[in-house]
Design a protein around this motif. Structure first.
Motif, PDB file in Angstrom:
ATOM      1  N   MET A   1      75.490   8.210 -14.787  1.00 19.11           N
ATOM      2  CA  MET A   1      76.200   7.062 -15.381  1.00 19.11           C
ATOM      3  C   MET A   1      76.252   7.272 -16.746  1.00 19.11           C
ATOM      4  O   MET A   1      74.951   7.617 -17.137  1.00 19.11           O
ATOM      5  CB  MET A   1      75.722   5.422 -14.801  1.00 19.11           C
ATOM      6  N   ASN A   2      77.132   7.308 -17.400  1.00 15.53           N
ATOM      7  CA  ASN A   2      77.262   7.779 -19.133  1.00 15.53           C
ATOM      8  C   ASN A   2      77.810   7.122 -20.052  1.00 15.53           C
ATOM      9  O   ASN A   2      78.407   6.293 -19.931  1.00 15.53           O
ATOM     10  CB  ASN A   2      78.178   9.377 -19.189  1.00 15.53           C
ATOM     11  N   PRO A   3      76.641   6.811 -20.762  1.00 19.96           N
ATOM     12  CA  PRO A   3      77.094   5.476 -21.867  1.00 19.96           C
ATOM     13  C   PRO A   3      77.858   5.715 -22.788  1.00 19.96           C
ATOM     14  O   PRO A   3      78.530   5.500 -23.871  1.00 19.96           O
ATOM     15  CB  PRO A   3      75.911   5.035 -22.997  1.00 19.96           C
ATOM     16  N   GLU A   4      78.431   7.389 -22.706  1.00 15.49           N
ATOM     17  CA  GLU A   4      79.215   7.580 -24.289  1.00 15.49           C
ATOM     18  C   GLU A   4      80.548   7.626 -22.963  1.00 15.49           C
ATOM     19  O   GLU A   4      81.635   7.898 -24.121  1.00 15.49           O
ATOM     20  CB  GLU A   4      78.939   9.335 -24.342  1.00 15.49           C
ATOM     21  N   ALA A   5      81.109   7.333 -22.053  1.00 13.51           N
ATOM     22  CA  ALA A   5      81.971   6.983 -21.710  1.00 13.51           C
ATOM     23  C   ALA A   5      82.541   5.795 -21.627  1.00 13.51           C
ATOM     24  O   ALA A   5      83.593   5.340 -21.112  1.00 13.51           O
ATOM     25  CB  ALA A   5      81.888   7.523 -19.757  1.00 13.51           C
ATOM     26  N   GLN A   6      81.769   5.351 -22.924  1.00 11.13           N
ATOM     27  CA  GLN A   6      82.454   3.581 -22.465  1.00 11.13           C
ATOM     28  C   GLN A   6      83.929   3.823 -23.595  1.00 11.13           C
ATOM     29  O   GLN A   6      84.073   2.427 -22.947  1.00 11.13           O
ATOM     30  CB  GLN A   6      81.243   2.874 -23.258  1.00 11.13           C
ATOM     31  N   GLN A   7      84.812   4.705 -24.445  1.00  7.64           N
ATOM     32  CA  GLN A   7      85.248   4.811 -25.239  1.00  7.64           C
ATOM     33  C   GLN A   7      86.837   4.621 -24.759  1.00  7.64           C
ATOM     34  O   GLN A   7      87.678   4.073 -24.428  1.00  7.64           O
ATOM     35  CB  GLN A   7      85.842   5.891 -26.237  1.00  7.64           C
ATOM     36  N   ASP A   8      86.118   5.113 -22.758  1.00  8.31           N
ATOM     37  CA  ASP A   8      87.465   4.934 -22.345  1.00  8.31           C
ATOM     38  C   ASP A   8      87.825   3.490 -21.753  1.00  8.31           C
ATOM     39  O   ASP A   8      88.694   3.542 -20.846  1.00  8.31           O
ATOM     40  CB  ASP A   8      87.309   6.028 -20.772  1.00  8.31           C
ATOM     41  N   VAL A   9      87.027   2.976 -21.667  1.00 11.79           N
ATOM     42  CA  VAL A   9      87.112   1.768 -20.971  1.00 11.79           C
ATOM     43  C   VAL A   9      87.943   0.149 -22.022  1.00 11.79           C
ATOM     44  O   VAL A   9      86.738   0.306 -22.824  1.00 11.79           O
ATOM     45  CB  VAL A   9      85.749   0.574 -20.750  1.00 11.79           C
ATOM     46  N   SER A  28      87.140   5.890 -10.644  1.00  9.20           N
ATOM     47  CA  SER A  28      87.688   7.008  -9.624  1.00  9.20           C
ATOM     48  C   SER A  28      86.936   8.055 -10.606  1.00  9.20           C
ATOM     49  O   SER A  28      87.678   7.961 -11.169  1.00  9.20           O
ATOM     50  CB  SER A  28      88.238   7.170  -8.509  1.00  9.20           C
ATOM     51  N   PHE A  29      85.661   8.552 -10.380  1.00  7.82           N
ATOM     52  CA  PHE A  29      85.478   9.624 -10.582  1.00  7.82           C
ATOM     53  C   PHE A  29      84.724  10.645  -9.895  1.00  7.82           C
ATOM     54  O   PHE A  29      83.997  10.023  -8.956  1.00  7.82           O
ATOM     55  CB  PHE A  29      84.425   9.046 -11.956  1.00  7.82           C
ATOM     56  N   GLN A  30      85.078  11.883 -10.105  1.00 10.82           N
ATOM     57  CA  GLN A  30      84.660  12.646  -9.683  1.00 10.82           C
ATOM     58  C   GLN A  30      82.876  13.494  -9.510  1.00 10.82           C
ATOM     59  O   GLN A  30      82.861  13.567  -8.912  1.00 10.82           O
ATOM     60  CB  GLN A  30      86.101  14.319 -10.019  1.00 10.82           C
ATOM     61  N   ILE A  31      83.108  12.807 -10.678  1.00 11.30           N
ATOM     62  CA  ILE A  31      81.331  12.844 -11.195  1.00 11.30           C
ATOM     63  C   ILE A  31      80.350  11.857 -11.642  1.00 11.30           C
ATOM     64  O   ILE A  31      80.603  11.590 -12.113  1.00 11.30           O
ATOM     65  CB  ILE A  31      81.289  14.132 -11.659  1.00 11.30           C
ATOM     66  N   LEU A  32      79.450  12.258 -11.271  1.00 15.04           N
ATOM     67  CA  LEU A  32      78.381  11.003 -11.470  1.00 15.04           C
ATOM     68  C   LEU A  32      78.355  11.014 -13.067  1.00 15.04           C
ATOM     69  O   LEU A  32      78.367   9.936 -13.196  1.00 15.04           O
ATOM     70  CB  LEU A  32      77.193  11.283 -11.292  1.00 15.04           C
ATOM     71  N   GLU A  34      80.385  11.572 -14.924  1.00 14.88           N
ATOM     72  CA  GLU A  34      81.363  10.420 -15.894  1.00 14.88           C
ATOM     73  C   GLU A  34      81.822   8.882 -15.891  1.00 14.88           C
ATOM     74  O   GLU A  34      82.647   8.222 -16.344  1.00 14.88           O
ATOM     75  CB  GLU A  34      83.040  10.818 -15.178  1.00 14.88           C
ATOM     76  N   VAL A  35      80.174   8.644 -14.908  1.00 18.49           N
ATOM     77  CA  VAL A  35      80.520   6.732 -14.792  1.00 18.49           C
ATOM     78  C   VAL A  35      80.511   6.530 -16.120  1.00 18.49           C
ATOM     79  O   VAL A  35      78.974   6.767 -16.853  1.00 18.49           O
ATOM     80  CB  VAL A  35      80.200   6.721 -13.786  1.00 18.49           C
ATOM     81  N   PRO A  36      81.052   6.100 -16.251  1.00 13.59           N
ATOM     82  CA  PRO A  36      80.259   4.765 -17.425  1.00 13.59           C
ATOM     83  C   PRO A  36      78.951   3.929 -17.410  1.00 13.59           C
ATOM     84  O   PRO A  36      79.156   3.349 -15.706  1.00 13.59           O
ATOM     85  CB  PRO A  36      81.741   4.520 -17.828  1.00 13.59           C
TER      86      PRO A  36
END
Length: 461
Positions: A1-9, A28-32, A34-36
């Motif tokens: 899981m990626n904390p950096e993906a939080q701007q997409d939420v 839905s995310f292709q790779i792990l 990418e998961v926030p």
């Protein structure tokens, strides 16, 4: 899981994810990678909802929903349980990825709504069985030797399905209050047994989909820990609600081993473990632990198992101590005797700290500073060395322990707090801690020393 993906939420998504109201195309995310990190992003909402609960409870009942010392202990346990993730990926994900990469049978499409909904059901079903295996019957424990009864009065012990699994779950049930802070009272040990119940999903469901639902299943269970919501009508038939979960946290006899659901209460209805709320629920362990110290909250049952293991005669009996219920003993059924469950009178008084209001204020201030340090550590963990992370984690644990000692009024509380204050000033001096306003650095140090002197006086050093 990626904390950096939080701007997409978005903000609306962050609110909806607390109630599992997200759509497949949003999550839905292709790779792990990418998961926030949805749990981290939910932190502001934990605080906001707890404050809202406080206001509503005060309006409806004229009192707060719980006690300050208990709430601090619950949040401490939540902080404690998250610290290992600073160093490595959780064992739940690590084992899942291993099974997926080496043993998967089919590869369901990560972007299919059917995969999303199937994973929702699979994770919730796995949680039900994990939760159930960690429970089953709360009983008094007696171990029989060949010539006499050896009674082991361990605080907080419960008769559960598998003793070692209960050791990783009892933390969550140790609160004698029931409010949103109770939801944060999580065990640092639980993930070391729960992963087994999710691993079969790795035979066909991609890790990225699993990681999303693992988080949402956890987040959903936050809002059901409250007494300000009564009955939700027809929804009570399908989903887990505050009413259903209050029963699960009760130590009344009718509450024991009921309502294991995470999100869907239908599992309990199908497998015969459902019980509706009727009489007033008394919360906590059948034998309360009566402490606010975080290590005891987390590990007291593990210590009990260790003590019982050596006190029980016979190799196979010792093995049974670990893998049978805590109520088991030579000559008893695997789950112990149900008639030994202590009866609830309704006059139980929750354990509370007897420290002064000033000392409680001091504890809250130190706890708030620790939380800011904790959040900063998680935000900066990618840029910090392992040694620095370890140093920070040790200070966080030291702070939690010292606050627990203060609330328990332990004899060594003042000595431990003195040491902690010195460590704090050292970390500040070498740049690991910073005041919010740099120009007030000197005032920051003076205030900290003054606070320490005050706590020494309150404890009559």
């Amino acid at each position: 899981m990626n904390p950096e993906a939080q701007q997409d939420v978005s903000v609306s998504q962050r609110i909806r994810m607390m109630f599992y109201m997200m759509k497949p195309n949003e999550t839905s995310f292709q790779i792990l990678e990418e998961v926030p990190d949805y749990v981290k992003q939910a932190t502001p909402f934990f605080i906001s909802l707890m404050l809202l609960e406080l206001v509503i409870s005060w309006i409806l009942k004229g009192k707060p929903p719980g006690r300050l010392d208990d709430a601090l202990t619950s949040i401490s346990a939540g902080v404690f349980s998250r610290l290992p993730s600073l160093f490595s990926r959780s064992i739940e994900l690590t084992t899942y990825i291993y099974v997926w990469e080496n043993y998967r049978l089919i590869n369901l499409p990560w972007d299919s709504p059917w995969t999303w909904y199937l994973t929702f059901l699979g994770v919730d079903f796995g949680y039900y069985w994990f939760h159930r295996m960690a429970h089953e019957c709360c009983l008094l424990i007696e171990f029989y030797s060949t010539d006499k009864v050896l009674s082991l009065n361990c605080p907080g012990r419960e008769i559960k399905e598998v003793n070692i699994m209960w050791a990783g779950h009892q933390t969550h049930h140790s609160s004698e209050d029931y409010n949103l802070s109770t939801a944060l009272r999580q065990s640092v040990l639980q993930i070391y047994t729960s992963w087994m119940f999710y691993s079969p999903l790795a035979l066909f469901i991609p890790p990225s989909v699993y990681a999303v639902h693992l988080q949402f299943n956890l987040l959903y269970q936050f809002w059901i820990h409250t007494e300000v919501i009564n009955n939700l009508g027809p929804l009570e038939l399908i989903i887990n609600t505050p009413s259903h979960h209050r029963v699960h946290h009760g130590r009344n006899r009718y509450c024991i081993d009921k309502n294991y659901a995470g999100v869907l209460i239908i599992w309990d209805r199908i497998f015969g473990t459902f019980e509706a709320e009727n009489e007033k629920v008394v919360y906590g362990l059948t034998h309360p632990i009566n402490t606010f110290e975080p290590f005891q909250v987390q590990f007291h049952h593990l210590v009990y198992i260790w003590t019982t293991f050596w006190a029980t005669p016979g190799f196979f009996n010792k093995f049974s101590v670990i893998f049978k219920g805590p109520g088991w003993g030579p000559g008893k059924p695997r789950l112990g005797l149900s008639e030994e469950i202590p009866e609830v009178t309704g006059k139980e008084v929750p354990f509370s700290s007897s420290v002064s209001h000033l000392l409680k204020i001091y504890a809250v201030v130190q706890f708030a500073l620790m939380l800011a340090f904790y959040e900063e550590t998680f935000a900066d963990k990618a840029a910090l060395s392992q040694a620095t992370l370890l140093l920070r984690v040790c200070f966080i644990i030291l702070t939690l322990t010292s606050i627990g000692f203060l609330l328990d009024q332990r004899p060594k509380a003042a000595v431990l707090e003195t040491f902690r204050c010195l460590v704090f000033l050292m970390l500040y001096r070498i740049g690991h801690l910073k005041p919010l306003i740099p120009s007030l650095s000197f005032a920051f140090e003076v205030t900290w020393v003054a606070q320490w002197l005050n706590v020494c006086l309150w404890l009559r050093l």
